[in-house]
Structure formats: structure tokens, C-alpha cells
Design a protein around this motif. Structure first.
Motif, PDB file in Angstrom:
ATOM      1  N   ASP A  86      -6.662   6.438  -6.135  1.00  0.00           N
ATOM      2  CA  ASP A  86      -5.334   7.104  -6.078  1.00  0.00           C
ATOM      3  C   ASP A  86      -5.517   8.380  -5.294  1.00  0.00           C
ATOM      4  N   ALA A  88      -2.880  10.369  -4.516  1.00  0.00           N
ATOM      5  CA  ALA A  88      -1.433  11.185  -4.415  1.00  0.00           C
ATOM      6  C   ALA A  88      -1.725  12.338  -3.602  1.00  0.00           C
ATOM      7  N   THR A 111      -4.192   4.144  -2.498  1.00  0.00           N
ATOM      8  CA  THR A 111      -2.896   4.524  -2.698  1.00  0.00           C
ATOM      9  C   THR A 111      -2.551   5.668  -2.753  1.00  0.00           C
ATOM     10  N   ARG A 112      -1.347   5.951  -1.952  1.00  0.00           N
ATOM     11  CA  ARG A 112      -0.671   7.186  -1.685  1.00  0.00           C
ATOM     12  C   ARG A 112       0.949   7.426  -2.036  1.00  0.00           C
ATOM     13  N   THR A 113       1.272   8.437  -2.136  1.00  0.00           N
ATOM     14  CA  THR A 113       2.699   8.725  -2.528  1.00  0.00           C
ATOM     15  C   THR A 113       3.293   9.765  -1.554  1.00  0.00           C
ATOM     16  N   SER A 115       5.343  11.773  -3.044  1.00  0.00           N
ATOM     17  CA  SER A 115       5.826  12.575  -4.148  1.00  0.00           C
ATOM     18  C   SER A 115       5.320  13.934  -4.104  1.00  0.00           C
ATOM     19  N   GLY A 126       5.859   5.265  -2.244  1.00  0.00           N
ATOM     20  CA  GLY A 126       4.671   5.367  -2.023  1.00  0.00           C
ATOM     21  C   GLY A 126       4.021   4.258  -1.132  1.00  0.00           C
ATOM     22  N   TYR A 127       2.837   4.001  -1.051  1.00  0.00           N
ATOM     23  CA  TYR A 127       2.325   3.008  -0.161  1.00  0.00           C
ATOM     24  C   TYR A 127       0.927   3.097  -0.439  1.00  0.00           C
TER      25      TYR A 127
END
Ligand SMILES: Cc1ncc(COP(=O)(O)O)c(C=O)c1O
Length: 267
Positions: A86, A88, A111-113, A115, A126-127
Motif C-alpha cells: 500500500d 497511499a 496500491t495507490r490512492t 486521497s 485509487g488504483y
């Protein structure tokens, strides 16, 4: 994840990993950080069993703030277990991106966001970056129409000009450094070095509780996070980097709280 499957989760980290594993009937296998808050790679590898379905890493890690190194990540990936990283908070600092490792490690899912550094939490976008075979599986189980067109367009606009996110990265990083130095100079206060948009602060040695600081801040209209859900020994609060004026106000309120710690209480 089916009942009895295990997920290895280095802690402290984002609590959502553990709750999602439990909600799916899985068993979270929590691996504590070392006493100096480094990631314990041998312990992570040692926690892998024939029932391990997933490993969750978070980089930069919430609430520790520290990033994983490429060597550490490659060591974990060598176990061959599907591993979610993650990222983020990636765009809040200068820690490494692990997107490129996906090409050589089909068991890696990044995973990225939008936000955090993009400031678009309310659009809920996100993606993920993963091997095409993994993406194919995810697309098959994803609910239809999971993202609105409005949100997709907003996300595209946000990444359209990389200079904007680079200036956010610089701003967050320089304000974080300024806050860190000011916090480290306060008696009994130990901020954790961070590459994210927050600083977790160990206030144990001030002799006051995290609730004292959170309540005082709330009375002045500031929201501090008490780090109670992370199984940390001691008293911790987490502050998110805001505007220069907000950060100054936080420093003012917080340092008064620390100064009050040395004073006898008047009832
Ligand atoms: C590590 C981490 N990942 C993801 C999220 C949430 O991201 P999103 O807003 O995309 O659900 C958070 C939010 O606190 C987080 O700390």
C-alpha cells in the motif's frame, strides 16, 4: 482468502489490513517491528507458512512513517507469496516507488490512492499496479461501475500536470521537516521520522496521556489522532501536516500542553 487462510502483516500499520482479513474469515499473523521501529524482514519471512495467502506491506507505513527499502521488499517478495504494498502516502515524500518491481515480480500488487497528496479523498478513487494475470482476476471480481465517471475525470485531471503533485510533495516534506525539528526540541517529546503527510509523536516521557493532548487540541478546534488502535506500548498522538498557519497553531497548542506537563495541576 478463505477461512483459515493466513495473511502476514508487519505492525504497527494501517489497521484496515487486519480488519479486512478478519472479515473474510482469514487469520492475521501480526509481525512486530523491531524496538527501533525498523521492519523485521527475517521475522516476516519466518511468519510465512503453507497457509499464507497474502503479505501486506505499507510504504511509507502508517503510522510509523518510514518507507520500506527496495532490498527489504525484494527479500519479502522472494517468498513467492502474493504481496500487497500500500503506497497511499508515496507522493507525500521521497521514499521509493515499487511500481517498477511489478515487471519482475508477478506476486507484487502495488496500491495507490488519490486521497492523500492529491487531496481528493472525497472522490474515492485509487488504483493498483500488478501483473496482467492478477489485474485480470481483480477485474473479474470487481463490482461493476465501482468508480463514477466524475471521479475518473477528476483523477485524470489531478495527474495531468505532474508539477502540481511535485509541489505538494515539496511543501508537505518541508513543513514536515520544520514540524519534526520543532517537536524534537520539546522536552520529553519524540517524533518518529516520517516520509508521509503525518508525524506520529511519542509523548510518553512528558508524563501526560495521549488523551490529554487530543482533548486540549480539540478544545482549540484542532484534530489530533490518538494512536490507541495500533497496540503501541506507551502514549502516542499523530498529527497531519496542514497549511503553514495550521501547523503553527498546532505547534503553539501542543507546546503549551507539553509545558503544562511540568506544572503541578491546580484543581
Ligand atoms: C495506508 C493507507 N492506505 C489507504 C488509506 C485509505 O485510502 P482511501 O481513501 O483510498 O480509501 C489510508 C487512509 O488512512 C491509509 O492510511
Amino acid at each position: 482468502m478463505t477461512p483459515g487462510d493466513e495473511a502476514v502483516i508487519p505492525v504497527p500499520t494501517y489497521a484496515f489490513f487486519e480488519t479486512q482479513v478478519r472479515l473474510n474469515g482469514g487469520v492475521p499473523v501480526l509481525v512486530p517491528a523491531t524496538p527501533d521501529l525498523a521492519f523485521d524482514v527475517p521475522a516476516v519471512l519466518g511468519a510465512v507458512t503453507p497457509r499464507t495467502k497474502l503479505i501486506f506491506l505499507c510504504s511509507p507505513n502508517n503510522p510509523i512513517g518510514r518507507s520500506w527499502t527496495t532490498d527489504e521488499v525484494e527479500a519479502v517478495l522472494s517468498a513467492g507469496i502474493p504481496t500487497v504494498i500500500d503506497q497511499a502516502y508515496l507522493e507525500c515524500g521521497y521514499g521509493p516507488s515499487f511500481a517498477e518491481l511489478v515487471a519482475s515480480h508477478p506476486n507484487l500488487i502495488v496500491t495507490r490512492t488519490m486521497s492523500k497528496a492529491f487531496g481528493l479523498a472525497a472522490i474515492r478513487v485509487g488504483y493498483g499496479i500488478a501483473d496482467p494475470a492478477v489485474i485480470d482476476l481483480l477485474l473479474r471480481v470487481r463490482i461493476p461501475f465501482s468508480i463514477s465517471l466524475v471521479a475518473i475525470r477528476a483523477a485524470q485531471a489531478a495527474v495531468g500536470d505532474p508539477r502540481i503533485v511535485e509541489s505538494r510533495r515539496e511543501f508537505i516534506s518541508s513543513e514536515r521537516d520544520r514540524l519534526f525539528a520543532a517537536l524534537a526540541a520539546l522536552p520529553g517529546v519524540s517524533p518518529w521520522p516520517s516520509e508521509a503527510n503525518f508525524i506520529t509523536i511519542d509523548v510518553t516521557a512528558t508524563g501526560r496521556t495521549s488523551t490529554d493532548y487530543v482533548d486540549e487540541a480539540r478544545a482549540e478546534g484542532l484534530l489530533l489522532r490518538r494512536m490507541a488502535a495500533h497496540r503501541l506500548e506507551g502514549q502516542y498522538v499523530r498529527v497531519t501536516i496542514g497549511t503553514v498557519a495550521e501547523n503553527d497553531r498546532f505547534l503553539d497548542v501542543f507546546s503549551r500542553g507539553v509545558a503544562a506537563a511540568g506544572q503541578p495541576k491546580l484543581d
